[in-house]
Motif scaffolding. Structure first.
Motif, PDB file in Angstrom:
ATOM      1  N   SER A  12       0.855  -1.189   0.000  1.00  0.00           N
ATOM      2  CA  SER A  12       0.000   0.000   0.000  1.00  0.00           C
ATOM      3  C   SER A  12       0.880   1.223   0.000  1.00  0.00           C
ATOM      4  CB  SER A  12      -0.885   0.060   1.249  1.00  0.00           C
ATOM      5  OG  SER A  12      -1.850  -0.940   1.250  1.00  0.00           O
ATOM      6  N   LEU A  13       0.434   2.245  -0.717  1.00  0.00           N
ATOM      7  CA  LEU A  13       1.129   3.527  -0.770  1.00  0.00           C
ATOM      8  C   LEU A  13       0.215   4.618  -0.251  1.00  0.00           C
ATOM      9  CD1 LEU A  13       2.521   3.350  -4.430  1.00  0.00           C
ATOM     10  CD2 LEU A  13       3.748   2.797  -2.335  1.00  0.00           C
ATOM     11  N   ASN A  14       0.807   5.559   0.477  1.00  0.00           N
ATOM     12  CA  ASN A  14       0.103   6.781   0.862  1.00  0.00           C
ATOM     13  C   ASN A  14       0.663   7.865  -0.049  1.00  0.00           C
ATOM     14  OD1 ASN A  14      -0.863   9.122   1.952  1.00  0.00           O
ATOM     15  ND2 ASN A  14      -0.412   8.572   4.072  1.00  0.00           N
ATOM     16  N   TYR A  15      -0.148   8.313  -0.960  1.00  0.00           N
ATOM     17  CA  TYR A  15       0.344   9.284  -1.923  1.00  0.00           C
ATOM     18  C   TYR A  15      -0.313  10.649  -1.763  1.00  0.00           C
ATOM     19  CZ  TYR A  15      -3.768   7.788  -4.563  1.00  0.00           C
ATOM     20  OH  TYR A  15      -5.046   7.473  -4.945  1.00  0.00           O
ATOM     21  N   GLY A  16      -0.775  10.965  -0.534  1.00  0.00           N
ATOM     22  CA  GLY A  16      -1.239  12.303  -0.219  1.00  0.00           C
ATOM     23  C   GLY A  16      -2.727  12.477  -0.067  1.00  0.00           C
ATOM     24  N   SER A  17      -3.525  11.580  -0.596  1.00  0.00           N
ATOM     25  CA  SER A  17      -4.968  11.726  -0.435  1.00  0.00           C
ATOM     26  C   SER A  17      -5.386  11.008   0.851  1.00  0.00           C
ATOM     27  CB  SER A  17      -5.692  11.130  -1.636  1.00  0.00           C
ATOM     28  OG  SER A  17      -5.614   9.723  -1.599  1.00  0.00           O
ATOM     29  N   PRO A  18      -6.648  11.087   1.224  1.00  0.00           N
ATOM     30  CA  PRO A  18      -7.049  10.361   2.445  1.00  0.00           C
ATOM     31  C   PRO A  18      -7.095   8.850   2.254  1.00  0.00           C
ATOM     32  CG  PRO A  18      -8.950  11.411   1.435  1.00  0.00           C
ATOM     33  CD  PRO A  18      -7.742  11.862   0.670  1.00  0.00           C
ATOM     34  N   TYR A  19      -6.872   8.385   1.041  1.00  0.00           N
ATOM     35  CA  TYR A  19      -6.931   6.954   0.765  1.00  0.00           C
ATOM     36  C   TYR A  19      -5.545   6.387   0.495  1.00  0.00           C
ATOM     37  CZ  TYR A  19     -11.927   7.579   0.410  1.00  0.00           C
ATOM     38  OH  TYR A  19     -13.221   7.863   0.701  1.00  0.00           O
ATOM     39  N   LEU A  20      -5.364   5.133   0.907  1.00  0.00           N
ATOM     40  CA  LEU A  20      -4.162   4.374   0.573  1.00  0.00           C
ATOM     41  C   LEU A  20      -4.484   3.573  -0.672  1.00  0.00           C
ATOM     42  CD1 LEU A  20      -3.411   3.001   4.146  1.00  0.00           C
ATOM     43  CD2 LEU A  20      -2.387   4.989   3.042  1.00  0.00           C
ATOM     44  N   LYS A  21      -3.537   3.460  -1.550  1.00  0.00           N
ATOM     45  CA  LYS A  21      -3.731   2.706  -2.776  1.00  0.00           C
ATOM     46  C   LYS A  21      -2.768   1.531  -2.743  1.00  0.00           C
ATOM     47  CE  LYS A  21      -4.221   3.550  -7.697  1.00  0.00           C
ATOM     48  NZ  LYS A  21      -4.174   4.562  -8.740  1.00  0.00           N
ATOM     49  N   GLY A  22      -3.258   0.339  -3.072  1.00  0.00           N
ATOM     50  CA  GLY A  22      -2.392  -0.823  -3.013  1.00  0.00           C
ATOM     51  C   GLY A  22      -2.829  -1.935  -3.924  1.00  0.00           C
ATOM     52  N   CYS A  23      -2.027  -2.990  -3.937  1.00  0.00           N
ATOM     53  CA  CYS A  23      -2.295  -4.172  -4.765  1.00  0.00           C
ATOM     54  C   CYS A  23      -1.803  -5.429  -4.075  1.00  0.00           C
ATOM     55  CB  CYS A  23      -1.563  -4.068  -6.102  1.00  0.00           C
ATOM     56  SG  CYS A  23      -2.404  -3.123  -7.354  1.00  0.00           S
ATOM     57  N   LEU A  24      -2.444  -6.518  -4.406  1.00  0.00           N
ATOM     58  CA  LEU A  24      -1.973  -7.857  -4.089  1.00  0.00           C
ATOM     59  C   LEU A  24      -1.575  -8.454  -5.433  1.00  0.00           C
ATOM     60  CD1 LEU A  24      -1.697 -10.292  -2.093  1.00  0.00           C
ATOM     61  CD2 LEU A  24      -3.970 -10.962  -2.881  1.00  0.00           C
ATOM     62  N   ILE A  25      -0.327  -8.868  -5.545  1.00  0.00           N
ATOM     63  CA  ILE A  25       0.172  -9.432  -6.799  1.00  0.00           C
ATOM     64  C   ILE A  25       0.505 -10.900  -6.555  1.00  0.00           C
ATOM     65  CG2 ILE A  25       1.954  -9.301  -8.563  1.00  0.00           C
ATOM     66  CD1 ILE A  25       2.180  -6.302  -7.892  1.00  0.00           C
ATOM     67  N   THR A  26      -0.110 -11.765  -7.349  1.00  0.00           N
ATOM     68  CA  THR A  26       0.095 -13.201  -7.225  1.00  0.00           C
ATOM     69  C   THR A  26       0.450 -13.793  -8.585  1.00  0.00           C
ATOM     70  OG1 THR A  26      -2.253 -13.651  -7.605  1.00  0.00           O
ATOM     71  CG2 THR A  26      -1.538 -13.453  -5.310  1.00  0.00           C
ATOM     72  N   GLU A  27       1.041 -14.952  -8.560  1.00  0.00           N
ATOM     73  CA  GLU A  27       1.327 -15.661  -9.799  1.00  0.00           C
ATOM     74  C   GLU A  27       0.047 -16.336 -10.264  1.00  0.00           C
ATOM     75  OE1 GLU A  27       4.859 -18.435 -11.434  1.00  0.00           O
ATOM     76  OE2 GLU A  27       4.010 -19.003  -9.513  1.00  0.00           O
ATOM     77  N   SER A  28      -0.271 -16.155 -11.527  1.00  0.00           N
ATOM     78  CA  SER A  28      -1.476 -16.746 -12.096  1.00  0.00           C
ATOM     79  C   SER A  28      -1.321 -18.247 -12.193  1.00  0.00           C
ATOM     80  CB  SER A  28      -1.735 -16.158 -13.479  1.00  0.00           C
ATOM     81  OG  SER A  28      -2.819 -16.823 -14.084  1.00  0.00           O
ATOM     82  N   LYS A  29      -2.395 -18.962 -11.978  1.00  0.00           N
ATOM     83  CA  LYS A  29      -2.374 -20.399 -12.161  1.00  0.00           C
ATOM     84  C   LYS A  29      -2.451 -20.750 -13.646  1.00  0.00           C
ATOM     85  CE  LYS A  29      -4.339 -21.561  -7.655  1.00  0.00           C
ATOM     86  NZ  LYS A  29      -3.272 -20.947  -6.995  1.00  0.00           N
ATOM     87  N   LYS A  30      -2.857 -19.792 -14.449  1.00  0.00           N
ATOM     88  CA  LYS A  30      -2.914 -19.996 -15.894  1.00  0.00           C
ATOM     89  C   LYS A  30      -1.521 -19.785 -16.470  1.00  0.00           C
ATOM     90  CE  LYS A  30      -7.438 -17.850 -15.836  1.00  0.00           C
ATOM     91  NZ  LYS A  30      -8.173 -16.650 -16.173  1.00  0.00           N
ATOM     92  N   THR A  31      -1.175 -20.554 -17.452  1.00  0.00           N
ATOM     93  CA  THR A  31       0.116 -20.378 -18.089  1.00  0.00           C
ATOM     94  C   THR A  31      -0.065 -20.253 -19.594  1.00  0.00           C
ATOM     95  OG1 THR A  31       0.491 -22.745 -18.260  1.00  0.00           O
ATOM     96  CG2 THR A  31       1.395 -21.651 -16.323  1.00  0.00           C
ATOM     97  N   THR A  32       0.806 -19.479 -20.195  1.00  0.00           N
ATOM     98  CA  THR A  32       0.845 -19.315 -21.633  1.00  0.00           C
ATOM     99  C   THR A  32       2.241 -19.689 -22.086  1.00  0.00           C
ATOM    100  OG1 THR A  32      -0.712 -17.485 -21.428  1.00  0.00           O
ATOM    101  CG2 THR A  32       0.473 -17.670 -23.509  1.00  0.00           C
ATOM    102  N   ASN A  33       2.338 -20.617 -22.998  1.00  0.00           N
ATOM    103  CA  ASN A  33       3.648 -21.083 -23.471  1.00  0.00           C
ATOM    104  C   ASN A  33       4.537 -21.533 -22.309  1.00  0.00           C
ATOM    105  OD1 ASN A  33       2.869 -20.491 -26.089  1.00  0.00           O
ATOM    106  ND2 ASN A  33       3.658 -18.405 -25.947  1.00  0.00           N
ATOM    107  N   ASN A  34       3.931 -22.226 -21.346  1.00  0.00           N
ATOM    108  CA  ASN A  34       4.631 -22.725 -20.163  1.00  0.00           C
ATOM    109  C   ASN A  34       5.232 -21.612 -19.310  1.00  0.00           C
ATOM    110  OD1 ASN A  34       4.048 -25.416 -20.672  1.00  0.00           O
ATOM    111  ND2 ASN A  34       5.808 -25.619 -22.030  1.00  0.00           N
TER     112      ASN A  34
END
Length: 122
Positions: free
Chosen positions: A28-50
């Motif tokens: 999460s980042l605090n970039y000055g507004s009253p809200y925090l912005k963030g992400c959850l990044i995971t490895e996809s179970k789907k694969t393309t070209n292995n």
């Protein structure tokens, strides 16, 4: 590469949460507004070209997530709604990657079928 799905390349700010949990990164980042912005990044179970790809689940709230629930079919980001006012009228704000929109609830989902990781911010 921009981690946020909204394409805003200008997003920067103070890191208030950065954790690796269950082979995933949540931040999460605090970039000055009253809200925090963030992400959850995971490895996809789907694969393309292995090759694996990355899935991201982004959020923007006043608080950092308190837990992440990894299930077989979906992942939940749970954020405690301390203000309980405004757009959300529930004790928890839940981001579910199987749904299009986040939702508020006064009770947590049933824990069966989830591996739950509790987060303490930096």
């Amino acid at each position: 590469m921009n981690a946020f799905s909204d394409g805003d390349d200008s997003t920067s700010g103070e890191v208030v949460l950065a954790k690796c949990i269950n082979h995933a990164l949540i931040f999460s980042l605090n970039y000055g507004s009253p809200y925090l912005k963030g992400c959850l990044i995971t490895e996809s179970k789907k694969t393309t070209n292995n090759q694996s790809s990355l899935d991201r689940q982004c959020f923007s709230e006043k608080n950092t997530p308190e837990s992440v629930w990894f299930g077989k079919y979906n992942t939940l980001i749970v954020i405690y709604n301390s203000s309980g006012i405004g757009e959300w009228s529930g004790k928890y704000i839940i981001y579910d990657n199987a749904r299009e929109d986040a939702y508020a609830s006064n009770v947590l989902p049933k824990k069966t079928g989830y591996d739950i990781y509790y987060i303490k911010s930096n």
